[in-house]
Each structure stands twice: as C-alpha cells, then as structure tokens.
Write a protein that holds these residues in place. Structure first.
Motif, PDB file in Angstrom:
ATOM      1  N   LYS A 117       0.816  -1.186   0.145  1.00 44.43           N
ATOM      2  CA  LYS A 117       0.123   0.430  -0.080  1.00 44.43           C
ATOM      3  C   LYS A 117       0.833   0.537   0.365  1.00 44.43           C
ATOM      4  O   LYS A 117       0.394   2.267  -0.476  1.00 44.43           O
ATOM      5  N   ARG A 118       1.685   1.164   0.818  1.00 48.50           N
ATOM      6  CA  ARG A 118       2.805   2.333   1.150  1.00 48.50           C
ATOM      7  C   ARG A 118       3.810   3.113  -0.327  1.00 48.50           C
ATOM      8  O   ARG A 118       3.677   4.050  -1.000  1.00 48.50           O
ATOM      9  N   LYS A 119       4.181   1.526  -1.269  1.00 51.96           N
ATOM     10  CA  LYS A 119       5.101   2.220  -2.378  1.00 51.96           C
ATOM     11  C   LYS A 119       3.411   2.706  -3.520  1.00 51.96           C
ATOM     12  O   LYS A 119       4.059   3.108  -4.464  1.00 51.96           O
ATOM     13  N   LYS A 120       2.240   2.015  -2.953  1.00 51.38           N
ATOM     14  CA  LYS A 120       1.533   2.611  -4.330  1.00 51.38           C
ATOM     15  C   LYS A 120       0.979   3.826  -4.328  1.00 51.38           C
ATOM     16  O   LYS A 120       0.993   4.568  -5.241  1.00 51.38           O
ATOM     17  N   THR A 121       1.426   4.334  -2.794  1.00 54.76           N
ATOM     18  CA  THR A 121       0.779   5.260  -2.649  1.00 54.76           C
ATOM     19  C   THR A 121       1.941   6.416  -2.737  1.00 54.76           C
ATOM     20  O   THR A 121       1.226   8.144  -3.374  1.00 54.76           O
ATOM     21  N   LEU A 122       2.553   5.807  -2.721  1.00 57.47           N
ATOM     22  CA  LEU A 122       4.577   6.998  -3.025  1.00 57.47           C
ATOM     23  C   LEU A 122       4.885   7.002  -4.248  1.00 57.47           C
ATOM     24  O   LEU A 122       4.790   8.654  -4.842  1.00 57.47           O
ATOM     25  N   ASP A 123       3.582   6.041  -4.790  1.00 55.68           N
ATOM     26  CA  ASP A 123       3.667   5.737  -6.494  1.00 55.68           C
ATOM     27  C   ASP A 123       2.863   6.837  -7.017  1.00 55.68           C
ATOM     28  O   ASP A 123       3.253   7.956  -8.511  1.00 55.68           O
ATOM     29  N   ASP A 124       1.910   7.142  -6.867  1.00 57.48           N
ATOM     30  CA  ASP A 124       0.554   7.797  -6.356  1.00 57.48           C
ATOM     31  C   ASP A 124       0.927   9.699  -6.184  1.00 57.48           C
ATOM     32  O   ASP A 124       0.663  10.455  -7.236  1.00 57.48           O
ATOM     33  N   LEU A 125       1.710   9.229  -5.134  1.00 53.26           N
ATOM     34  CA  LEU A 125       2.570  11.086  -5.094  1.00 53.26           C
ATOM     35  C   LEU A 125       3.355  11.296  -6.183  1.00 53.26           C
ATOM     36  O   LEU A 125       3.322  12.577  -6.180  1.00 53.26           O
ATOM     37  N   ALA A 126       3.981  10.233  -6.385  1.00 50.71           N
ATOM     38  CA  ALA A 126       5.158  10.574  -7.449  1.00 50.71           C
ATOM     39  C   ALA A 126       4.701  11.459  -8.879  1.00 50.71           C
ATOM     40  O   ALA A 126       5.191  12.455  -9.316  1.00 50.71           O
ATOM     41  N   LEU A 127       3.225  10.765  -9.294  1.00 53.41           N
ATOM     42  CA  LEU A 127       2.968  11.096 -10.958  1.00 53.41           C
ATOM     43  C   LEU A 127       1.985  12.684 -10.012  1.00 53.41           C
ATOM     44  O   LEU A 127       1.919  13.315 -11.020  1.00 53.41           O
ATOM     45  N   LEU A 128       1.496  12.835  -8.781  1.00 57.54           N
ATOM     46  CA  LEU A 128       0.291  13.988  -8.931  1.00 57.54           C
ATOM     47  C   LEU A 128       2.274  15.171  -8.712  1.00 57.54           C
ATOM     48  O   LEU A 128       1.133  16.534  -9.518  1.00 57.54           O
ATOM     49  N   THR A 129       2.965  14.834  -8.344  1.00 60.00           N
ATOM     50  CA  THR A 129       4.056  15.599  -7.811  1.00 60.00           C
ATOM     51  C   THR A 129       4.146  16.110  -9.595  1.00 60.00           C
ATOM     52  O   THR A 129       4.367  17.241 -10.090  1.00 60.00           O
ATOM     53  N   LYS A 130       4.914  15.171 -10.367  1.00 59.79           N
ATOM     54  CA  LYS A 130       4.981  14.943 -11.593  1.00 59.79           C
ATOM     55  C   LYS A 130       4.458  16.018 -12.105  1.00 59.79           C
ATOM     56  O   LYS A 130       4.583  16.977 -13.181  1.00 59.79           O
TER      57      LYS A 130
END
Length: 205
Positions: A117-130
């Motif tokens: 879940k944390r990996k998915k959330t961090l990936d989503d956050l990376a997409l959001l910041t990009k």
C-alpha cells in the motif's frame, strides 16, 4: 511511559477539572491574578504539547522504512501540489490527507500502511508531483511570455490595446528619435528594434 510521571499528570488533570467546576466561586477582585496564572499555565501546556507531539511523531517515523521516508521527503520538499491537478485527477485527491508530515496522525497512517500500500501511495504521489511540476512549468512559460509581450509594448510607449497601425507608427517615431546616425543611443535603438520584431511576430496582420 514512566508510570510515576503519568500518575502525576493524571492527578494534575483531575485537580484542573475540579477547579473548572468551582470557577464561578472566584472573587471578582481575584480574576486578574487568576488570568495571569492561567496564561502562564497555558504556555507551559502548549510547550508540553509540542514536546509530546514531537516524541509521538518520532515513534511512528521509526516504523517507516528509511528508503520510504527518503522518497517521501524528496517528493514533497518544495513541491506544492496544484489544486487544478487534483481537479483533473480526483482519484489522487486522497493524497491531500497524507501530505502534512508535521501531523503525527498523518505519520501514523503512513507507518501503518502495508509495504504494498505504501509503494502504491508513493507512486501516486510521484505522479501527482510530476503533473503539478508540468503544470507549473506551463504556467511559468505563459507568465514569461506575457511579461515579454508587456515589455515590448512598453519599450514603444504603448499598451496591449494598441492597434497594429499605432505600433508601426510608434516604431517609426522612436527610430527617428534614437537612431545612432542621428546621435541616438545604440543600445536603446537595439531595444526598440527587438521590441518591434517581437510585436511583428505576435500582432502583424
């Protein structure tokens, strides 16, 4: 936690509760003194709250893998999230609840996530910041273009409401005034030329 400290704290809390119930018995002339005492206690409680919050946050941070903490901080440092990106991607809006890393409860949520879940959330956050970075760059590019346009008009003594005929006439008048052959400033003449060239690209019929 130190049981003795906790016991003392609960005793203080109980006494404060009792005093609050008896507040109406305080004499009017004693109110200023009481106010100063309560103000002092309030400041001490606030300091205690800050210290407890810090310790609480440290407790939960220690449960998050170091690599995840590093990635999380890298993603968030100096990277404001654009509200319009959230509007475009409502599926990522849940991240807005997880960005305040000063809040121990937010840290606790991160700490209690499963690794997947944390990996998915961090990936989503990376997409959001990009997406936010890309939008910011687009906005900055537009703003810079607008500044260039405004400056070009100003060099000729005009505003963006000027017609093409007014732009052309202003250029001719300026050239006559500042042409180097007539004793004008070469640098000023070059600025006028550049401004006119720019306005020709964006305004010439």
């Amino acid at each position: 936690m130190n049981e003795l400290w906790l016991k003392k704290w609960r005793t203080v809390r109980k006494e404060l509760t009792r005093l609050l119930h008896e507040f109406n018995e305080v004499n009017q002339e004693d109110t200023p003194v009481l106010y100063e005492e309560v103000l002092s206690m309030k400041e001490q409680i606030e300091r205690l709250h800050i210290e407890i919050t810090r310790k609480y946050a440290q407790q939960w941070w220690s449960q998050i893998p170091t690599e995840d903490i590093r990635r999380l901080r890298v993603l968030l440092i100096g990277r404001p999230i654009s509200p319009s990106v959230i509007h475009r991607r409502p599926d990522l809006s849940y991240l807005m609840l997880l960005l305040d890393l000063e809040d121990p409860n937010v840290i606790r949520i991160w700490a209690e996530m499963t690794e997947e879940k944390r990996k998915k959330t961090l990936d989503d956050l990376a997409l959001l910041t990009k997406l936010s970075d890309e939008e910011s760059q687009t906005e900055n590019s537009w703003q810079k273009q607008e500044e260039v346009d405004t400056l070009a008009y100003a060099v000729l003594g005009l505003t963006s409401s000027a017609t093409w005929q007014e732009i052309r006439q202003a250029y001719r008048d300026a050239v006559r005034r500042v042409h180097p052959d007539a004793g004008g400033d070469p640098a000023r003449f070059r600025h006028i030329q550049l401004a006119y060239e720019h306005l020709t690209k964006i305004r010439k019929p």
